[in-house]
Design a protein around this motif. Structure first.
Motif, PDB file in Angstrom:
ATOM      1  N   THR A 190       0.853  -1.194   0.000  1.00  0.00           N
ATOM      2  CA  THR A 190       0.000   0.000   0.000  1.00  0.00           C
ATOM      3  C   THR A 190       0.888   1.243   0.000  1.00  0.00           C
ATOM      4  N   LEU A 212      -4.896  -1.938   3.247  1.00  0.00           N
ATOM      5  CA  LEU A 212      -3.962  -2.290   4.331  1.00  0.00           C
ATOM      6  C   LEU A 212      -4.225  -3.708   4.829  1.00  0.00           C
ATOM      7  N   VAL A 256       1.304  -4.202   4.544  1.00  0.00           N
ATOM      8  CA  VAL A 256       2.506  -3.367   4.625  1.00  0.00           C
ATOM      9  C   VAL A 256       2.298  -2.105   3.787  1.00  0.00           C
ATOM     10  N   ALA A 257       2.783  -0.986   4.321  1.00  0.00           N
ATOM     11  CA  ALA A 257       2.576   0.284   3.605  1.00  0.00           C
ATOM     12  C   ALA A 257       3.793   1.187   3.723  1.00  0.00           C
ATOM     13  N   LYS A 290       4.221   5.183   3.740  1.00  0.00           N
ATOM     14  CA  LYS A 290       3.243   6.245   3.982  1.00  0.00           C
ATOM     15  C   LYS A 290       3.907   7.615   4.096  1.00  0.00           C
ATOM     16  N   ASN A 329      -3.074   9.028  11.816  1.00  0.00           N
ATOM     17  CA  ASN A 329      -1.907   8.197  12.163  1.00  0.00           C
ATOM     18  C   ASN A 329      -2.219   7.348  13.389  1.00  0.00           C
ATOM     19  N   LEU A 360      -4.738   4.621  12.522  1.00  0.00           N
ATOM     20  CA  LEU A 360      -4.175   3.474  11.790  1.00  0.00           C
ATOM     21  C   LEU A 360      -3.322   2.604  12.713  1.00  0.00           C
ATOM     22  N   ARG A 361      -2.527   3.251  13.568  1.00  0.00           N
ATOM     23  CA  ARG A 361      -1.665   2.481  14.473  1.00  0.00           C
ATOM     24  C   ARG A 361      -2.511   1.636  15.421  1.00  0.00           C
ATOM     25  N   ILE A 366       3.739  -0.307   8.939  1.00  0.00           N
ATOM     26  CA  ILE A 366       3.652   0.896   8.112  1.00  0.00           C
ATOM     27  C   ILE A 366       4.956   1.670   8.290  1.00  0.00           C
ATOM     28  N   GLU A 382       7.185   5.046   7.689  1.00  0.00           N
ATOM     29  CA  GLU A 382       7.000   6.483   7.457  1.00  0.00           C
ATOM     30  C   GLU A 382       8.105   7.265   8.159  1.00  0.00           C
ATOM     31  N   LEU A 399      11.449  -0.703   4.861  1.00  0.00           N
ATOM     32  CA  LEU A 399      10.385  -1.550   4.297  1.00  0.00           C
ATOM     33  C   LEU A 399      11.004  -2.729   3.541  1.00  0.00           C
TER      34      LEU A 399
END
Ligand code: NAI
Length: 352
Positions: free
Chosen positions: A15, A68, A73-74, A76, A91, A94-95, A264, A266, A293
């Motif tokens: 993602t 997701l 895995v993303a 971001k 944020n 999502l977490r 994720i 970032e 990642l």
């Protein structure tokens, strides 16, 4: 969110959330570098935050959540969260939704980036699901509000174990729990008690405790004294920006949010509205988040190649963005990193 088995033969679906502000600029830089690193990924691009509000009227579209859940895995970009108004942080949402309980931020000095310190090499491990970030706030009566700090033994033990296991795996020697248990005797006291208990399972790793204010002073005077920092959510948020300042600022520090079933990736930085859309953003934090990642997906050599190429560009000092004292654009430094990438290995060798 499931961690799909990665196969060397078919490109893994990831993602991609460009995000708000400088997000699209730095995320497209990270994608360009990953694509040139020799790893084949397929990107499922999704809107979130203000970008999603503008296009579909919802900061967390169903399509994002579905993506997701499917990819696990993303990569971001940052998302805008208004101060004192508007929707709650996406944020944080999502977490919590995907139980990405561990936020990891490696903070390392780079040759060529001039700061008062050399050889900083520490890792911030931040609990990502509770504390004052639980968002439990209410007005008791006009002029009086209450914000509830939630600390549980389950989440505290889980993040302490994550920090110690990380330290063991990466050959690090010390975990320092950072707290304010002299004042918040129950909540921070519980966090410390859990960290102490977990530490006894890792006798080869030194365990240390410091009060957060004193730790901040020590970080800006003797940062080399730290190795792995273990913090609750709010202290972790504040201290990781402080740590970024030790090595060149928010433009160079990557990050990841890990859960048991997904992750994720970032940068530490936000949407940087002051420079958004101008081509001035430093993409290195996003590019190094992309390298994290790749590590997560098992592409260790490609991740190393990206880190090495980034290090070479910084060390040469010829192509630096404004935040690092240069005049290069996002595009120019991205091109320089791509040009510095060593030749690719084969996909199979890459995963060794
Ligand atoms: P910020 O990190 O966006 O910016 C702070 C300062 O650092 C600014 O001067 C900015 O220009 C500079 N900066 C940040 N990243 C940079 C980069 N890659 N290259 C060059 N300079 C860079 O923090 P701020 O201003 O407090 O927050 C702005 C917005 O970002 C807010 O809405 C906040 O909620 C959001 N935010 C989102 C995060 C996320 O999605 N993970 C994390 C932090 C903030």
């Amino acid at each position: 969110m499931k961690k799909a088995p990665s196969s060397p033969d078919s490109a893994r679906l990831v993602t991609l959330i460009p995000g708000d502000g400088i997000g699209p600029e730095v995320i497209s830089a990270a994608v360009a570098v990953i694509e040139k690193s020799g790893v084949r990924l397929r990107w499922d691009e999704q809107l979130a935050g203000m970008a999603a509000v503008r296009h579909v009227g919802n900061p967390v579209p169903d399509a994002l959540i579905k993506s997701l859940r499917r990819t696990g895995v993303a990569l971001k970009g940052p998302l805008e969260t208004r101060v004192g108004e508007g929707y709650r942080s996406i944020n944080v949402y999502l977490r919590k939704t995907f139980n990405l309980y561990a936020n990891l931020r490696p903070v390392q000095s780079f040759k060529g980036v001039h700061t008062p310190f050399r050889d900083v090499n520490l890792v911030v491990v931040r609990e990502n699901t509770e504390d004052l970030y639980a968002g439990l706030e209410h007005e008791i009566t006009p002029g009086v509000v209450e914000s509830i700090k939630v600390i549980t033994s389950r989440a505290s033990r889980r993040i302490a174990r994550f920090a110690f296991e990380y330290a063991r795996r990466e050959g690090r020697s010390c975990v320092t729990a950072i707290h304010k248990a002299n004042i918040m005797k129950l909540s921070d006291g519980l966090f410390l008690k859990c960290a102490r208990e977990v530490s006894s399972d890792f006798p080869e790793i030194r365990y240390d405790e410091q009060i957060v204010d004193a730790a901040c002073m020590r970080l800006v005077s003797d940062p080399q004294a730290f190795d792995v920092l273990l913090l609750e959510n709010l202290y972790g948020d504040i201290v990781s920006d402080l740590c970024a300042g030790l090595v060149g600022g928010l433009g160079v520090v990557p990050g990841a949010n890990y859960g048991d079933k997904g992750a994720i990736f970032e940068a530490v930085h936000g949407t940087a509205p002051d420079i958004a859309g101008k081509g001035l953003a430093n993409p290195i934090a996003a590019i190094l988040s992309g390298a994290m990642l790749l590590e997560y997906l098992g592409h260790h050599q490609a991740a190393r190649r990206i880190r090495d190429a980034t290090g070479m560009v910084l060390q040469s000092g010829e192509t630096l963005t404004r935040d690092l004292g240069g005049s290069a654009t996002t595009r120019q430094i991205t091109d320089a990193i791509i040009a510095a990438l060593p030749a690719r290995a084969s996909s199979a060798a890459d995963r060794a």
